[in-house]
Design a protein around this motif. Structure first.
Motif, PDB file in Angstrom:
ATOM      1  N   TRP A  57       0.829  -1.240   0.186  1.00 46.08           N
ATOM      2  CA  TRP A  57       0.044  -0.048   0.173  1.00 46.08           C
ATOM      3  C   TRP A  57       0.888   1.219   0.148  1.00 46.08           C
ATOM      4  O   TRP A  57       0.367   2.363  -0.398  1.00 46.08           O
ATOM      5  CB  TRP A  57      -0.814   0.035   1.388  1.00 46.08           C
ATOM      6  CG  TRP A  57      -1.978  -1.038   1.215  1.00 46.08           C
ATOM      7  CD1 TRP A  57      -2.198  -1.998   0.086  1.00 46.08           C
ATOM      8  CD2 TRP A  57      -3.100  -1.242   2.212  1.00 46.08           C
ATOM      9  NE1 TRP A  57      -3.524  -2.711   0.429  1.00 46.08           N
ATOM     10  CE2 TRP A  57      -3.815  -2.439   1.773  1.00 46.08           C
ATOM     11  CE3 TRP A  57      -3.343  -0.736   3.427  1.00 46.08           C
ATOM     12  CZ2 TRP A  57      -4.979  -2.645   2.312  1.00 46.08           C
ATOM     13  CZ3 TRP A  57      -4.530  -1.114   4.145  1.00 46.08           C
ATOM     14  CH2 TRP A  57      -5.285  -2.183   3.737  1.00 46.08           C
ATOM     15  N   LEU A  58       2.023   0.938   0.571  1.00 43.55           N
ATOM     16  CA  LEU A  58       2.956   2.278   0.620  1.00 43.55           C
ATOM     17  C   LEU A  58       3.617   2.521  -0.814  1.00 43.55           C
ATOM     18  O   LEU A  58       4.387   3.640  -0.782  1.00 43.55           O
ATOM     19  CB  LEU A  58       3.832   2.267   2.098  1.00 43.55           C
ATOM     20  CG  LEU A  58       3.287   2.926   3.136  1.00 43.55           C
ATOM     21  CD1 LEU A  58       4.351   2.629   4.117  1.00 43.55           C
ATOM     22  CD2 LEU A  58       3.171   4.263   3.320  1.00 43.55           C
ATOM     23  N   ALA A  59       3.837   1.449  -1.567  1.00 47.49           N
ATOM     24  CA  ALA A  59       4.895   1.392  -2.662  1.00 47.49           C
ATOM     25  C   ALA A  59       4.364   2.690  -3.799  1.00 47.49           C
ATOM     26  O   ALA A  59       5.574   3.330  -4.051  1.00 47.49           O
ATOM     27  CB  ALA A  59       4.410   0.297  -3.408  1.00 47.49           C
ATOM     28  N   PRO A  60       3.170   3.169  -3.860  1.00 49.34           N
ATOM     29  CA  PRO A  60       3.065   4.410  -4.526  1.00 49.34           C
ATOM     30  C   PRO A  60       3.475   5.616  -3.957  1.00 49.34           C
ATOM     31  O   PRO A  60       3.513   6.677  -4.739  1.00 49.34           O
ATOM     32  CB  PRO A  60       1.510   4.546  -4.671  1.00 49.34           C
ATOM     33  CG  PRO A  60       0.893   3.241  -4.749  1.00 49.34           C
ATOM     34  CD  PRO A  60       1.831   2.468  -3.261  1.00 49.34           C
TER      35      PRO A  60
ATOM     36  N   LEU B 239      -7.220   4.106   3.648  1.00 51.62           N
ATOM     37  CA  LEU B 239      -8.603   3.938   3.862  1.00 51.62           C
ATOM     38  C   LEU B 239      -9.340   3.113   2.766  1.00 51.62           C
ATOM     39  O   LEU B 239     -10.132   2.149   3.010  1.00 51.62           O
ATOM     40  CB  LEU B 239      -9.098   5.263   4.287  1.00 51.62           C
ATOM     41  CG  LEU B 239      -8.986   5.715   5.619  1.00 51.62           C
ATOM     42  CD1 LEU B 239      -9.376   7.090   5.704  1.00 51.62           C
ATOM     43  CD2 LEU B 239      -9.638   4.784   6.778  1.00 51.62           C
ATOM     44  N   VAL B 240      -9.041   3.683   1.461  1.00 48.05           N
ATOM     45  CA  VAL B 240      -9.573   3.210   0.435  1.00 48.05           C
ATOM     46  C   VAL B 240      -9.072   1.765   0.047  1.00 48.05           C
ATOM     47  O   VAL B 240      -9.922   0.765  -0.139  1.00 48.05           O
ATOM     48  CB  VAL B 240      -9.366   4.089  -0.929  1.00 48.05           C
ATOM     49  CG1 VAL B 240     -10.062   3.340  -2.102  1.00 48.05           C
ATOM     50  CG2 VAL B 240     -10.174   5.212  -0.855  1.00 48.05           C
ATOM     51  N   ASN B 241      -7.939   1.435   0.306  1.00 42.98           N
ATOM     52  CA  ASN B 241      -7.346  -0.006   0.114  1.00 42.98           C
ATOM     53  C   ASN B 241      -8.056  -1.051   1.173  1.00 42.98           C
ATOM     54  O   ASN B 241      -8.269  -1.831   0.780  1.00 42.98           O
ATOM     55  CB  ASN B 241      -5.944  -0.032   0.332  1.00 42.98           C
ATOM     56  CG  ASN B 241      -5.029   0.692  -0.897  1.00 42.98           C
ATOM     57  OD1 ASN B 241      -5.371   0.727  -2.019  1.00 42.98           O
ATOM     58  ND2 ASN B 241      -4.002   1.458  -0.552  1.00 42.98           N
ATOM     59  N   ALA B 242      -7.975  -0.144   2.243  1.00 47.82           N
ATOM     60  CA  ALA B 242      -8.532  -1.220   3.580  1.00 47.82           C
ATOM     61  C   ALA B 242     -10.011  -1.548   3.175  1.00 47.82           C
ATOM     62  O   ALA B 242     -10.594  -2.534   3.684  1.00 47.82           O
ATOM     63  CB  ALA B 242      -8.335  -0.557   5.021  1.00 47.82           C
ATOM     64  N   ALA B 243     -10.689  -0.474   2.721  1.00 51.94           N
ATOM     65  CA  ALA B 243     -12.114  -0.480   2.351  1.00 51.94           C
ATOM     66  C   ALA B 243     -12.545  -1.866   1.437  1.00 51.94           C
ATOM     67  O   ALA B 243     -13.590  -2.319   1.504  1.00 51.94           O
ATOM     68  CB  ALA B 243     -12.904   0.747   2.341  1.00 51.94           C
ATOM     69  N   ASN B 244     -11.559  -1.593   0.443  1.00 51.30           N
ATOM     70  CA  ASN B 244     -12.042  -2.406  -0.954  1.00 51.30           C
ATOM     71  C   ASN B 244     -11.017  -3.831  -0.986  1.00 51.30           C
ATOM     72  O   ASN B 244     -11.351  -4.349  -1.832  1.00 51.30           O
ATOM     73  CB  ASN B 244     -11.609  -1.464  -2.201  1.00 51.30           C
ATOM     74  CG  ASN B 244     -12.709  -0.760  -2.373  1.00 51.30           C
ATOM     75  OD1 ASN B 244     -13.812  -0.610  -1.952  1.00 51.30           O
ATOM     76  ND2 ASN B 244     -12.150   0.704  -2.966  1.00 51.30           N
TER      77      ASN B 244
END
Length: 534
Positions: A429-432, A502-507
């Motif tokens: 998730w941090l890569a970008p 938040l978007v990553n965790a939500a999806n």
């Protein structure tokens, strides 16, 4: 040769899934665009700091902040915007204060009323007495000597000069040292609980001895003051006015008292209690998910602050970044699978009381129903030592909680709080954001803020790593906690990263791995002896 290499690379790409495939890079682009070209994080922070100002829990300014933040969430289209109340105590605010030395020469002193102490009821003028009192056994030493005096209860020190600059950013070496596992330690009891009632006993002693007021020394040099006080409960607020005096001014008074006739000090404080509503309130808002069975993810920061400054870095910055993340996600039109919930906590400065109330009401309880009821700091200090943990029906619904409460510094990564299982996911998730300086996933646990009690009941709660700037060295809780010390570029970066997480965790197809539900530990060192003075 080049054609063969390209063909081989293509086959390899088909065989090995691309790193970061679960991150929607197009969504990341939209979040970055919204969070840079149309950012509102600094106007949010400026309104909180400059227009509303310090937000002591249950003060009139806090009530104003509650209403304003709810209105902003509604303006951005968030749903289920509401307050959740919990029993707290009295409101308190400062109208004006003045502390002066009038003899042997007139000097305006840098000082502030201590929170929840009463007004002086007009100007009082009296000699000071240096009477260090930090334990009950010290009362006997000063009995019969304090009547009609302004009592300096802190033992004066000799001062200190900083060994390094106040403002700093993390180096690569310092960040690397954060990724070191530290075994937890468990004691038989939290010894701080034994001294919680000392402030009440000191107030009663000073009142009985006829002291007119008391003064403490600021713990920071540089003419910084804090004004922290913790007797906020109904029926618990002090009887004797108290002020905190800047360290340099306090030492001057102590030197004069030691070398000759005690100086005379004049104090005039006008403060107000507010007993209109003893409840404090957390602010909650949501972006609804498309799958009502998938649960929710959450971000939070505390809205309350101390009163010496404007509560800009602690924690207007975190509040503004959480609110900006909400605005970014809403503006980009994301329809997440899981609901994304946002919380602005109250009572953090008095013992994480707002987030603790949320945990107890929604997630889990600790201890037996017949355990003695605790409030305030006693609740904060004793809660993690209560057993067993009883999850509520909603315990499994919270898939992840992310917290921001370390000032306005750039996000450099995230603490995984000893949850080894989330490390690969967070790296992805941090890569970008590596080019923005955020690429560190470290194992270390952190404490002292609103994710603590989420962790304490086995919910995956996390804190971001932020550059320290001058947060700990001079801003935290002090009279210079103002908008001037916030860094806009850093706050925009942090808001973007929070929104993306938040978007990553939500999806995410699956919720983040949860740590084990805590059970009562054994004492780490069963052979240690305790010191009653600890």
């Amino acid at each position: 040769m080049r054609r063969l290499l390209l063909a081989s690379a293509a086959l390899f790409a088909l065989a090995v899934p691309a790193f970061g495939q679960s991150v929607d890079r197009n969504q990341v682009n939209r979040i970055i665009d919204e969070g840079t070209t149309r950012s509102q994080v600094m106007p949010i922070a400026e309104h909180l700091a400059d227009v509303i100002g310090p937000r002591l829990t249950n003060s009139p300014q806090m009530r104003q902040a509650e209403a304003w933040t709810m209105a902003k969430f509604g303006e951005w289209g968030l749903k289920a915007v509401h307050r959740e109340g919990f029993d707290f105590g009295r409101g308190w605010s400062i109208e004006r204060s003045s502390v002066r030395m009038v003899s042997p020469r007139p000097i305006q002193l840098t000082a502030i009323p201590i929170a929840w102490t009463p007004s002086t009821g007009g100007t009082i003028s009296a000699p000071v007495i240096v009477a260090p009192i930090k334990r009950e056994r010290d009362f006997d030493k000063w009995r019969g000597k304090l009547k009609g005096k302004i009592v300096m209860v802190t033992l004066p020190d000799t001062g200190s000069e900083p060994g390094e600059g106040a403002f700093k950013r993390y180096t690569a070496d310092e960040l690397g040292k954060l990724d070191q596992y530290q075994q937890p330690t468990y004691a038989a009891a939290d010894r701080r609980v034994k001294r919680l009632d000392f402030a009440k006993k000191l107030d009663a002693f000073l009142k009985a001895e006829g002291a007119l007021a008391y003064a403490t020394q600021s713990r920071s040099d540089g003419k910084l003051v804090h004004g922290e006080g913790y007797l906020f409960g109904v029926g618990d607020t002090p009887s004797v006015p108290g002020v905190e005096i800047a360290a340099e001014d306090y030492r001057r008074l102590a030197r004069l008292a030691k070398s000759g006739t005690a100086p005379t000090v004049e104090i005039d404080t006008v403060v107000h209690y507010d007993d209109s509503d003893r409840n404090a309130y957390d602010i909650i808002a949501e972006i609804p998910g498309t799958d009502p069975k998938a649960g929710y993810v959450m971000a939070g920061a505390h809205l309350d602050s101390w009163v010496a400054g404007d509560g800009a870095a602690d924690n207007g910055a975190g509040t503004a970044m959480v609110m900006e993340a909400a605005r970014i996600i809403a503006a980009t039109g994301v329809r997440p699978k899981r609901t994304i919930r946002f919380a602005l906590w109250a009572g953090e400065e008095q013992g994480l009381l707002g987030s603790l109330a949320y945990v107890e009401n929604h997630l889990a309880t600790r201890g037996n129903p017949n355990d003695p009821k605790q409030t305030g700091l006693a609740l904060y200090m004793g809660w993690s030592n209560r057993w067993p943990i009883t999850p509520r029906p909603g315990w499994g619904d919270l898939a992840a909680y992310f917290n921001l409460d370390n000032g306005s510094g750039k996000v450099r990564g995230i603490y995984v709080e000893n949850n080894q299982a989330v490390v690969p996911t967070f790296r992805e998730w941090l890569a970008p954001f590596a080019s923005m300086g955020a690429n560190n996933v470290v194992i270390r646990k952190t404490g002292g803020t609103d994710h603590v009690f989420m962790q304490a009941v086995g919910v995956p709660g996390f804190q971001f790593i932020q550059d320290p700037l001058d947060y700990d060295s001079r801003v935290h809780h002090t009279s210079i906690d103002t908008f001037d010390h916030l860094k806009g570029a850093d706050m925009r970066q942090a808001s973007i990263i929070l929104a993306s997480f938040l978007v990553n965790a939500a999806n995410a197809e699956r919720a983040l791995p949860r740590p084990p539900l805590p059970t009562q530990p054994v004492v780490t060192d069963p052979y240690a002896y305790s010191d009653d003075d600890e």
